[in-house]
Motif scaffolding. Structure first.
Motif, PDB file in Angstrom:
ATOM      1  N   ALA A   8       0.854  -1.187   0.000  1.00  0.00           N
ATOM      2  CA  ALA A   8       0.000   0.000   0.000  1.00  0.00           C
ATOM      3  C   ALA A   8       0.886   1.232   0.000  1.00  0.00           C
ATOM      4  O   ALA A   8       1.927   1.258   0.660  1.00  0.00           O
ATOM      5  CB  ALA A   8      -0.932   0.018   1.211  1.00  0.00           C
ATOM      6  N   TYR A   9       0.488   2.235  -0.757  1.00  0.00           N
ATOM      7  CA  TYR A   9       1.203   3.507  -0.822  1.00  0.00           C
ATOM      8  C   TYR A   9       0.206   4.620  -0.534  1.00  0.00           C
ATOM      9  O   TYR A   9      -0.958   4.535  -0.897  1.00  0.00           O
ATOM     10  CB  TYR A   9       1.822   3.717  -2.207  1.00  0.00           C
ATOM     11  N   TRP A  10       0.691   5.677   0.069  1.00  0.00           N
ATOM     12  CA  TRP A  10      -0.222   6.791   0.329  1.00  0.00           C
ATOM     13  C   TRP A  10       0.559   8.096   0.424  1.00  0.00           C
ATOM     14  O   TRP A  10       1.740   8.099   0.752  1.00  0.00           O
ATOM     15  CB  TRP A  10      -1.018   6.560   1.606  1.00  0.00           C
ATOM     16  N   LEU A  11      -0.118   9.179   0.120  1.00  0.00           N
ATOM     17  CA  LEU A  11       0.444  10.521   0.196  1.00  0.00           C
ATOM     18  C   LEU A  11      -0.635  11.482   0.667  1.00  0.00           C
ATOM     19  O   LEU A  11      -1.780  11.351   0.262  1.00  0.00           O
ATOM     20  CB  LEU A  11       0.944  10.991  -1.169  1.00  0.00           C
ATOM     21  N   PRO A  12      -0.244  12.462   1.473  1.00  0.00           N
ATOM     22  CA  PRO A  12      -1.241  13.474   1.829  1.00  0.00           C
ATOM     23  C   PRO A  12      -1.429  14.438   0.665  1.00  0.00           C
ATOM     24  O   PRO A  12      -0.662  14.424  -0.305  1.00  0.00           O
ATOM     25  CB  PRO A  12      -0.602  14.187   3.015  1.00  0.00           C
ATOM     26  N   LYS A  13      -2.418  15.263   0.780  1.00  0.00           N
ATOM     27  CA  LYS A  13      -2.619  16.332  -0.193  1.00  0.00           C
ATOM     28  C   LYS A  13      -1.331  17.130  -0.324  1.00  0.00           C
ATOM     29  O   LYS A  13      -0.640  17.370   0.681  1.00  0.00           O
ATOM     30  CB  LYS A  13      -3.761  17.208   0.325  1.00  0.00           C
ATOM     31  N   ALA A  14      -0.992  17.532  -1.539  1.00  0.00           N
ATOM     32  CA  ALA A  14       0.225  18.311  -1.769  1.00  0.00           C
ATOM     33  C   ALA A  14       0.199  19.580  -0.944  1.00  0.00           C
ATOM     34  O   ALA A  14      -0.815  20.270  -0.877  1.00  0.00           O
ATOM     35  CB  ALA A  14       0.359  18.660  -3.254  1.00  0.00           C
ATOM     36  N   LEU A 240      -3.272   3.956  -2.396  1.00  0.00           N
ATOM     37  CA  LEU A 240      -3.338   2.834  -3.342  1.00  0.00           C
ATOM     38  C   LEU A 240      -2.926   1.564  -2.614  1.00  0.00           C
ATOM     39  O   LEU A 240      -1.876   1.519  -1.975  1.00  0.00           O
ATOM     40  CB  LEU A 240      -2.402   3.069  -4.525  1.00  0.00           C
ATOM     41  N   TRP A 241      -3.759   0.552  -2.702  1.00  0.00           N
ATOM     42  CA  TRP A 241      -3.426  -0.789  -2.233  1.00  0.00           C
ATOM     43  C   TRP A 241      -3.374  -1.694  -3.454  1.00  0.00           C
ATOM     44  O   TRP A 241      -4.165  -1.542  -4.383  1.00  0.00           O
ATOM     45  CB  TRP A 241      -4.478  -1.263  -1.241  1.00  0.00           C
TER      46      TRP A 241
END
Lengths: 253, 272
Positions: A8-14, A240-241
């Motif tokens: 799983a990947y993740w990012l906060p709002k830019a 995203l997983w």
């Protein structure tokens, strides 16, 4: 069928720190359970609610949630509400005045949700809102999508799961269910709405799915930065997983 | 235009101009409250709702800068206590420093009481220096707009129960509406409060139905609702047509609250 790999990947709002990422994601490679949730800004403590939904889903492993009559999923939500405590020590302490915290608790917390399980040779999922699942076949044909199938289905008012008991009627009619066979080499994805909307816009582009099937964390970061800079993806928290089935039966874990 | 989403890098600006003239001590049609009491209650509820819109995670995020100017015997910022004299404050400061707490009824459940922070108290004294208030508003928001050139433009909501006593405010209002950001011109909305239970004229798109030159003047001072505000108003079953202005004439307490809700709907505070 054994799943080779789950990531799983993740990012906060830019432009925001990672502490402000308000999606939730949880998965268990051994059992095949996974969940993605997106906290809504309506109400307070939505980040904590998204986390609670995702973590409880993979811990509970309640197969009744996949029953299409809705009783199992709604029952699981009610049980999860009883365990939700935004003031728990596992969450950062609030810096808001007491009156704001109290009002937020009264409003309740809200999130979209997609949860499922990859087991044996099938994948099952249940969804409320606009987190989406994509199943890419090994032959590279256009991925199946669930619960949404076109870009114009995304909006600012998705179906939300509330942490309060006041509003469940809409869930029974709005929940989606997915069940499909999983073959060798298939890849299953789950994404929160910003990325899901872009993916649905690119269902027919095999290069997108080829890349996504192999992407690592750095590639994911670069992809999101590129999409945001081109305004191809809205600036929102992104999660995203991915689960990849073994290319041959019996291989893998 | 009028599409810039709200975030901490692009906060919105909401400035309320509240009539505090002597006539505001008259009661509102059909209620036991004075216009001053009703207006103060509506403003405090609006500010509370704006704060709650901004709660994310463990903090109140500064999606707005907010101010309240009163005009009557005195003209100036009317927030009190720790915020006394402050003109436009970040919403997190507003959350931290109400004057005091009281209780309020819960919408839809009148038997329940909820906490209501108080930021302004009712006042009713003096004339109606509306022109001077609009002038002061301009000096505050032009500085803000210059510092937030890419934000949604400022919203100024003027609530009064009568005519200005310091000249015709239309020229000053036109200057105020010239202030702009890259996302559009400042929005000036007007609400006229009525003591009598007269038929309200809501969100007109022409002056034809307005009963007198004063009402026509307020109509001319008022900006059109943005497309997003129109959608919100339609969702509330309000009578808006193409070209609707942010203006209500002969508003009662309920219409005042509706108007404040619609007229402060800046484009897309993160709803997700």
């Amino acid at each position: 069928m054994n799943m080779l790999n789950m990531v799983a990947y993740w990012l906060p709002k830019a432009g925001t720190p990672t502490s402000e990422w308000e999606d939730g994601v949880a998965y268990s490679p051994g059992s095949g359970w996974f969940a993605v949730s997106d906290g809504a800004s309506t109400g307070g403590s939505s980040r904590e609610w998204a986390y609670t939904l995702a973590s409880c889903f993979i811990n509970d492993r309640a197969t009744s949630v996949f029953d299409p009559d809705g009783a199992g999923f709604v029952g699981w939500i009610k049980a999860t509400r009883g365990r939700f405590d935004p003031r728990s020590a596992e969450f950062p302490a609030s810096q808001m005045p007491e009156w704001v915290q109290a009002a937020g608790a009264r409003q309740g917390s809200y999130a979209t949700f997609l949860g499922g399980r990859v087991s044996g040779s099938e994948v099952r999922a249940v969804a409320a809102g606009d987190c989406c699942l994509f199943q890419l076949r090994a032959d590279g044909s256009q991925p199946a999508t669930f619960p949404l199938s076109s870009k114009n289905q995304f909006g600012t008012k998705p179906l939300l799961i509330s942490s309060s008991d006041r509003s469940d009627e809409h869930l029974t009619t709005g929940i989606g269910y997915y069940r499909s066979a999983v073959g060798p080499g298939d890849v299953v994805f789950a994404a929160s709405d910003a990325l899901a909307e872009w993916l649905i816009s690119n269902l027919k582009d095999p290069s997108v799915w080829h890349a996504l099937s192999r992407i690592d964390h750095l590639g994911f970061r670069d992809l999101c930065a590129d999409l945001r800079s081109r305004r191809a993806m809205k600036n929102d928290d992104v999660t995203l997983w991915r689960a990849t089935a073994a290319a041959t039966a019996g291989a893998g874990r | 235009m009028y599409t810039q989403p709200i975030d901490r890098h692009h906060p919105g600006c909401i400035l309320l101009l509240v009539d505090q003239s002597a006539s505001m001590q008259e009661s509102f049609g059909g209620t036991s409250l004075t216009k001053a009491n009703s207006l103060a209650l509506a403003v405090n509820r609006l500010l509370r709702n704006l704060v709650l819109q901004c709660q994310r995670g463990e903090q109140v995020r500064d999606y707005y800068h907010v101010g309240v100017i009163g005009y009557g015997r005195k003209i100036g910022p009317t927030l009190g206590g720790s915020l006394q004299g402050q003109q436009l404050v970040p919403i997190s400061l507003l959350a931290d420093y109400p004057l005091r707490m009281t209780t309020d009824t819960m919408p839809g459940s009148p038997e329940l009481r909820v906490e209501l922070p108080i930021w302004i108290d009712p006042e009713a004294d003096g004339g109606t220096p509306m022109t001077a208030a609009i002038d002061l508003a301009g000096s505050l928001v032009v500085d803000w707009a210059n510092k937030h050139l890419d934000s949604f433009p400022p919203i100024v909501v003027n609530v009064s129960d009568g005519e200005a006593t310091d000249g015709d405010p239309r020229s000053m209002a036109a200057q105020l509406r010239e202030i702009r950001t890259s996302d559009g011109n400042l929005l000036l909305f007007n609400v006229n409060l009525s003591s009598a239970a007269l038929n309200a004229v809501e969100y007109p798109n022409s002056p034809n139905r307005l009963p007198n030159p004063y009402a026509v003047g307020l109509f001319e001072m008022s900006s059109e609702l943005t497309p997003y505000m129109m959608a919100v108003a339609r969702g509330m079953d309000l009578p808006v047509e193409v070209g609707a202005r942010g203006f209500v004439f002969n508003a009662d307490a309920a219409k005042l609250s509706e108007f404040l809700d619609v007229g402060t709907r800046v484009s897309q505070v993160p709803d997700r």
